[in-house]
Design a protein around this motif. Structure first.
Motif, mmCIF file in Angstrom:
data_model
loop_
_atom_site.group_PDB
_atom_site.id
_atom_site.type_symbol
_atom_site.label_atom_id
_atom_site.label_comp_id
_atom_site.label_asym_id
_atom_site.label_seq_id
_atom_site.Cartn_x
_atom_site.Cartn_y
_atom_site.Cartn_z
ATOM 1 N N TYR A 138 19.272 15.111 5.179
ATOM 2 C CA TYR A 138 19.512 15.589 3.631
ATOM 3 C C TYR A 138 19.729 14.804 3.020
ATOM 4 C CZ TYR A 138 20.679 18.569 -0.260
ATOM 5 O OH TYR A 138 21.331 19.325 -1.188
ATOM 6 N N THR A 139 18.963 14.391 1.401
ATOM 7 C CA THR A 139 18.970 13.296 0.644
ATOM 8 C C THR A 139 19.247 14.235 -1.107
ATOM 9 O OG1 THR A 139 16.256 12.993 0.917
ATOM 10 C CG2 THR A 139 18.086 12.276 2.191
ATOM 11 N N GLY A 140 19.542 15.376 -0.560
ATOM 12 C CA GLY A 140 19.509 16.030 -1.971
ATOM 13 C C GLY A 140 18.260 16.787 -2.190
ATOM 14 N N GLY A 141 18.393 17.590 -3.594
ATOM 15 C CA GLY A 141 17.174 18.586 -4.572
ATOM 16 C C GLY A 141 17.563 19.348 -3.266
ATOM 17 N N GLY A 142 18.419 20.016 -3.202
ATOM 18 C CA GLY A 142 18.566 21.786 -2.561
ATOM 19 C C GLY A 142 18.536 21.610 -1.150
ATOM 20 N N ILE A 143 19.663 22.736 -0.548
ATOM 21 C CA ILE A 143 19.501 23.092 0.669
ATOM 22 C C ILE A 143 18.200 23.854 1.668
ATOM 23 C CG2 ILE A 143 20.801 24.402 1.076
ATOM 24 C CD1 ILE A 143 20.974 22.028 3.428
ATOM 25 N N ARG A 144 17.634 24.449 0.378
ATOM 26 C CA ARG A 144 16.128 25.092 0.494
ATOM 27 C C ARG A 144 15.198 24.461 0.636
ATOM 28 N NH1 ARG A 144 16.312 30.618 -0.268
ATOM 29 N NH2 ARG A 144 17.824 30.473 -1.333
ATOM 30 N N ASP A 145 15.102 23.507 -0.114
ATOM 31 C CA ASP A 145 13.871 23.046 0.086
ATOM 32 C C ASP A 145 14.363 22.028 2.011
ATOM 33 O OD1 ASP A 145 13.390 23.509 -1.853
ATOM 34 O OD2 ASP A 145 13.405 22.223 -2.982
ATOM 35 N N HIS A 146 14.604 21.353 2.131
ATOM 36 C CA HIS A 146 15.724 20.598 2.782
ATOM 37 C C HIS A 146 15.166 21.173 4.707
ATOM 38 C CE1 HIS A 146 17.244 17.489 5.797
ATOM 39 N NE2 HIS A 146 17.583 18.466 6.149
ATOM 40 N N ILE A 147 15.590 22.643 4.519
ATOM 41 C CA ILE A 147 15.330 23.726 5.804
ATOM 42 C C ILE A 147 13.689 23.619 5.683
ATOM 43 C CG2 ILE A 147 16.101 25.310 6.865
ATOM 44 C CD1 ILE A 147 18.663 25.660 5.806
ATOM 45 N N LEU A 148 13.294 24.155 4.862
ATOM 46 C CA LEU A 148 11.563 24.386 4.827
ATOM 47 C C LEU A 148 11.103 23.463 4.834
ATOM 48 C CD1 LEU A 148 11.357 26.192 1.200
ATOM 49 C CD2 LEU A 148 11.214 27.687 3.638
ATOM 50 N N GLU A 149 11.088 21.853 4.513
ATOM 51 C CA GLU A 149 10.708 21.214 5.312
ATOM 52 C C GLU A 149 10.549 20.916 6.793
ATOM 53 O OE1 GLU A 149 10.469 16.014 4.103
ATOM 54 O OE2 GLU A 149 12.121 17.145 2.905
ATOM 55 N N MET A 150 11.703 20.561 7.138
ATOM 56 C CA MET A 150 11.905 21.065 8.539
ATOM 57 C C MET A 150 11.613 21.689 9.607
ATOM 58 S SD MET A 150 15.851 19.547 8.624
ATOM 59 C CE MET A 150 15.401 19.535 10.787
ATOM 60 N N SER A 151 11.504 23.223 8.453
ATOM 61 C CA SER A 151 10.669 23.850 9.450
ATOM 62 C C SER A 151 9.197 23.921 9.268
ATOM 63 C CB SER A 151 10.805 25.335 8.538
ATOM 64 O OG SER A 151 10.071 26.579 9.118
ATOM 65 N N LEU A 152 8.929 22.990 7.921
ATOM 66 C CA LEU A 152 7.471 22.709 8.387
ATOM 67 C C LEU A 152 6.493 22.132 9.540
ATOM 68 C CD1 LEU A 152 4.332 22.655 6.957
ATOM 69 C CD2 LEU A 152 5.212 20.747 5.317
ATOM 70 N N MET A 153 7.716 20.848 9.766
ATOM 71 C CA MET A 153 7.809 19.810 10.630
ATOM 72 C C MET A 153 7.344 20.168 12.054
ATOM 73 S SD MET A 153 9.884 16.981 8.815
ATOM 74 C CE MET A 153 9.998 15.463 10.247
ATOM 75 N N ALA A 154 8.655 21.451 11.939
ATOM 76 C CA ALA A 154 7.813 22.145 13.512
ATOM 77 C C ALA A 154 7.115 22.736 13.706
ATOM 78 C CB ALA A 154 9.801 23.052 13.648
ATOM 79 N N ASN A 155 6.626 23.712 12.336
ATOM 80 C CA ASN A 155 5.268 24.439 13.117
ATOM 81 C C ASN A 155 3.597 23.506 13.138
ATOM 82 O OD1 ASN A 155 6.379 26.828 12.130
ATOM 83 N ND2 ASN A 155 6.426 26.768 9.495
ATOM 84 N N LYS A 156 3.751 22.276 12.637
ATOM 85 C CA LYS A 156 3.067 20.920 12.921
ATOM 86 C C LYS A 156 2.916 20.814 14.317
ATOM 87 C CE LYS A 156 3.545 19.240 8.157
ATOM 88 N NZ LYS A 156 2.771 17.737 7.710
ATOM 89 N N LEU A 157 3.997 20.894 14.913
ATOM 90 C CA LEU A 157 4.002 20.487 16.833
ATOM 91 C C LEU A 157 3.872 21.914 17.071
ATOM 92 C CD1 LEU A 157 8.018 18.516 16.928
ATOM 93 C CD2 LEU A 157 5.586 17.928 16.927
ATOM 94 N N VAL A 158 3.485 23.387 16.596
ATOM 95 C CA VAL A 158 3.707 24.552 16.914
ATOM 96 C C VAL A 158 2.233 24.607 17.648
ATOM 97 C CG1 VAL A 158 3.111 26.717 17.357
ATOM 98 C CG2 VAL A 158 4.945 25.672 16.187
ATOM 99 N N THR A 159 1.144 24.093 16.514
ATOM 100 C CA THR A 159 -0.384 23.475 16.223
ATOM 101 C C THR A 159 -0.881 22.416 17.657
ATOM 102 O OG1 THR A 159 -0.351 21.856 14.826
ATOM 103 C CG2 THR A 159 -0.668 24.041 13.464
ATOM 104 N N MET A 160 0.049 21.933 17.267
ATOM 105 C CA MET A 160 -0.264 20.506 18.794
ATOM 106 C C MET A 160 0.070 20.886 20.587
ATOM 107 S SD MET A 160 0.567 17.254 17.006
ATOM 108 C CE MET A 160 -0.008 17.075 15.021
ATOM 109 N N ASP A 161 0.808 22.243 20.399
ATOM 110 C CA ASP A 161 1.147 23.271 21.339
ATOM 111 C C ASP A 161 2.209 22.624 22.286
ATOM 112 O OD1 ASP A 161 -0.673 23.903 21.635
ATOM 113 O OD2 ASP A 161 -2.600 22.413 22.813
ATOM 114 N N MET A 162 3.273 22.283 21.484
ATOM 115 C CA MET A 162 3.803 21.998 21.358
ATOM 116 C C MET A 162 5.593 22.188 20.866
ATOM 117 S SD MET A 162 4.054 17.322 21.088
ATOM 118 C CE MET A 162 5.260 17.068 22.039
ATOM 119 N N PRO A 163 5.900 23.789 20.574
ATOM 120 C CA PRO A 163 6.659 24.188 19.855
ATOM 121 C C PRO A 163 7.924 23.880 20.552
ATOM 122 C CG PRO A 163 5.520 25.781 22.015
ATOM 123 C CD PRO A 163 5.046 24.381 21.894
#
Length: 312
Positions: A138-163
């Motif tokens: 976490y580097t600042g900017g709000g904890i909500r945006d930080h978690i959403l960014e990590m969730s987006l990275m995880a969703n990209k892995l789902v599209t690559m058959d790596m959930p």
């Protein structure tokens, strides 16, 4: 049409973004029927057997006519969707990629061949995403945006058959947030239920607000944490040496005493007395015998009249 124009051209490294934009455009245009639905199978036309009666053959023929009518009804929209999907897919990829792919009758088979060409690059991109997800902080900017960014990275892995399992993603989020959330993490581990990402975002945002109020109200946790740290550069500039070096001091040698003026009161002769003959009225450099001794020894002495001392 605007969504179709927003599809980026597939060049080699943007497969994930290209496929995501393609799915959105086809779904919003309502022409993705051929991709989401398998191709209808045409019923086999009945052939009359040798010992088959007319009644039995008529029943099979009637069933065939009904299946054929249903097939024609389902095949018409599927064929139209497949033709449009193929045109959009081929038009959104570069020419050298399109020339390397053999002709396919269906859009689903065409997408599979495209995916097979980018399997290697997708694996490399997936490994990069996994490394960023594990080492992210976490580097600042709000904890909500930080978690959403990590969730987006995880969703990209789902599209690559790596959930990734959602409890595992939640633990990665707790690992990436500041140490002020340590007590909050301990309380979560005592619960029997597992949180999903939506509940984690809500609870972390609530905890962030509580920490901001505890720190004085209004300042983010990350900034408050950095204000407590000391600036070593500032302390170094304020440091003063106890004994400043003198101008004549060398780097590794001792300091030299300051030059002092000569005290003529302790001198054995007067100022206008010769040091050779001990007589007054002239100096040693003006004494003839002293000059002869210098010439015998090979020295050359040239008195400087500008540096003569004044007589008292």
């Amino acid at each position: 049409m605007n969504l179709l124009n927003d599809i980026p051209e597939l060049e080699g490294r943007n497969y994930g973004k290209w496929y995501q934009k393609l799915e959105i455009a086809l779904a919003m245009a309502n022409i993705d029927f051929a991709i989401n639905t398998p191709q209808p199978q045409e019923p086999e036309k009945p052939v009359r057997a040798q010992n088959e009666t007319d009644v039995a053959f008529a029943v099979r023929q009637k069933k065939y006519d009904a299946d054929k009518t249903l097939y024609d009804k389902e095949m018409a929209p599927w064929a139209d969707s497949n033709r449009k999907c193929l045109l959009i897919i081929k038009g959104s990829i570069s020419e050298f990629i399109r020339m390397a792919i053999t002709a396919c009758p269906t859009a689903t088979e065409y997408l599979q061949k495209i995916k097979s060409q980018f399997t290697g690059s997708s694996k490399a991109y997936a490994s990069t995403l996994v490394e960023q997800l594990i080492t992210k902080k976490y580097t600042g900017g709000g904890i909500r945006d930080h978690i959403l960014e990590m969730s987006l990275m995880a969703n990209k892995l789902v599209t690559m058959d790596m959930p990734l399992p959602e409890p595992f993603l939640v633990q990665l989020v707790f690992k990436s947030i500041p140490k002020e959330f340590a007590t909050f993490h301990v309380n979560y581990n005592t619960f029997l239920e597992n949180w999903d990402i939506e509940k984690l975002i809500a609870m972390c945002a609530q905890e962030e607000g509580r920490l901001e109020n505890a720190n004085g109200g209004g300042e983010p946790v990350f900034q408050v944490q950095h204000q407590k740290k000391k600036n070593p550069q500032k302390n170094y500039q304020n440091y003063k040496r106890p004994f400043p070096p003198s101008k004549n001091q060398h780097e590794s040698g001792p300091s030299r005493p300051p030059p002092c003026k000569k005290d003529w009161s302790d001198f054995p002769v007067d100022k206008d007395q010769c040091l050779k003959c001990k007589k007054r009225g002239h100096y040693k450099r003006q004494y003839p015998e002293f000059l002869m001794e210098l010439l015998k020894n090979g020295d050359k002495y040239e008195p400087d009249p500008t540096k003569r001392r004044k007589k008292n």
